[in-house]
Design a protein around this motif. Structure first.
Motif, PDB file in Angstrom:
ATOM      1  N   GLY A  31      56.611  63.533  20.582  1.00 13.59           N
ATOM      2  CA  GLY A  31      56.251  63.396  22.378  1.00 13.59           C
ATOM      3  C   GLY A  31      58.037  64.298  23.149  1.00 13.59           C
ATOM      4  N   ARG A  32      59.126  63.316  22.199  1.00 10.58           N
ATOM      5  CA  ARG A  32      60.649  64.320  21.664  1.00 10.58           C
ATOM      6  C   ARG A  32      60.595  65.645  22.048  1.00 10.58           C
ATOM      7  NH1 ARG A  32      61.581  58.894  20.487  1.00 10.58           N
ATOM      8  NH2 ARG A  32      61.709  60.075  18.317  1.00 10.58           N
ATOM      9  N   ALA A  33      59.369  66.530  20.630  1.00 13.76           N
ATOM     10  CA  ALA A  33      59.482  67.277  20.494  1.00 13.76           C
ATOM     11  C   ALA A  33      58.978  68.312  22.020  1.00 13.76           C
ATOM     12  CB  ALA A  33      58.940  68.079  18.987  1.00 13.76           C
ATOM     13  N   VAL A  34      57.891  67.473  22.157  1.00 12.86           N
ATOM     14  CA  VAL A  34      56.921  69.052  23.470  1.00 12.86           C
ATOM     15  C   VAL A  34      57.963  68.886  24.299  1.00 12.86           C
ATOM     16  CG1 VAL A  34      55.088  68.709  25.150  1.00 12.86           C
ATOM     17  CG2 VAL A  34      54.654  68.126  22.321  1.00 12.86           C
ATOM     18  N   ALA A  35      58.535  67.593  24.652  1.00 13.87           N
ATOM     19  CA  ALA A  35      59.633  66.972  26.166  1.00 13.87           C
ATOM     20  C   ALA A  35      60.919  68.593  25.727  1.00 13.87           C
ATOM     21  CB  ALA A  35      60.096  66.003  26.257  1.00 13.87           C
TER      22      ALA A  35
END
Length: 137
Positions: A76-80
């Motif tokens: 999720g952090r990578a996508v954000a």
């Protein structure tokens, strides 16, 4: 709010120190290619980043964003981060600011980040590990 309140209640990590160092090196290699450097935009970048790293990060809104960011997991952090970078890139592409404005603002922000990390290291008295504790403190 005291200066010490701007920093997490833990020592900085080597990852944080290394990231700040990499940012400074990147800016130092970028600046000689950018003429002219705009002192006013340098200050804008520095002040904006300082406010974001200090009072805003320690506010209830900053705590909410930090908890959300840690709660979405690594994927999720990578996508954000990718969404943020693409949004920023699209905005720069659409608005086409002068490169000296962009480079000066980035240089100011990186200078603020470097100063933040230096003060963080000095106040904590040590650097520990490569990652922060899992509890997010």
């Amino acid at each position: 709010m005291a200066l010490i309140d701007w920093f997490p209640d833990r020592p900085p990590t080597w990852s944080e120190v290394g990231s700040a160092g990499f940012g400074v090196l990147s800016v130092l290699t970028m600046i000689p290619m950018q003429r002219p450097i705009s002192p006013s935009w340098l200050v804008v970048g520095f002040v904006t980043a300082t406010i974001g790293l200090g009072p805003v990060a320690q506010s209830s809104a900053g705590a909410w964003v930090g908890n959300w960011f840690r709660g979405i997991g690594e994927a999720g952090r990578a996508v954000a981060i990718v969404v943020f970078v693409l949004t920023l890139w699209g905005t720069v592409f659409a608005l086409e600011p002068p490169i000296s404005v962009l480079a000066s603002t980035i240089a100011g922000a990186v200078a603020a980040l470097a100063l933040y990390v230096i003060v963080f290291v000095v106040l904590s008295g040590s650097i520990e590990g490569w990652t922060t504790p899992q509890d997010g403190s």
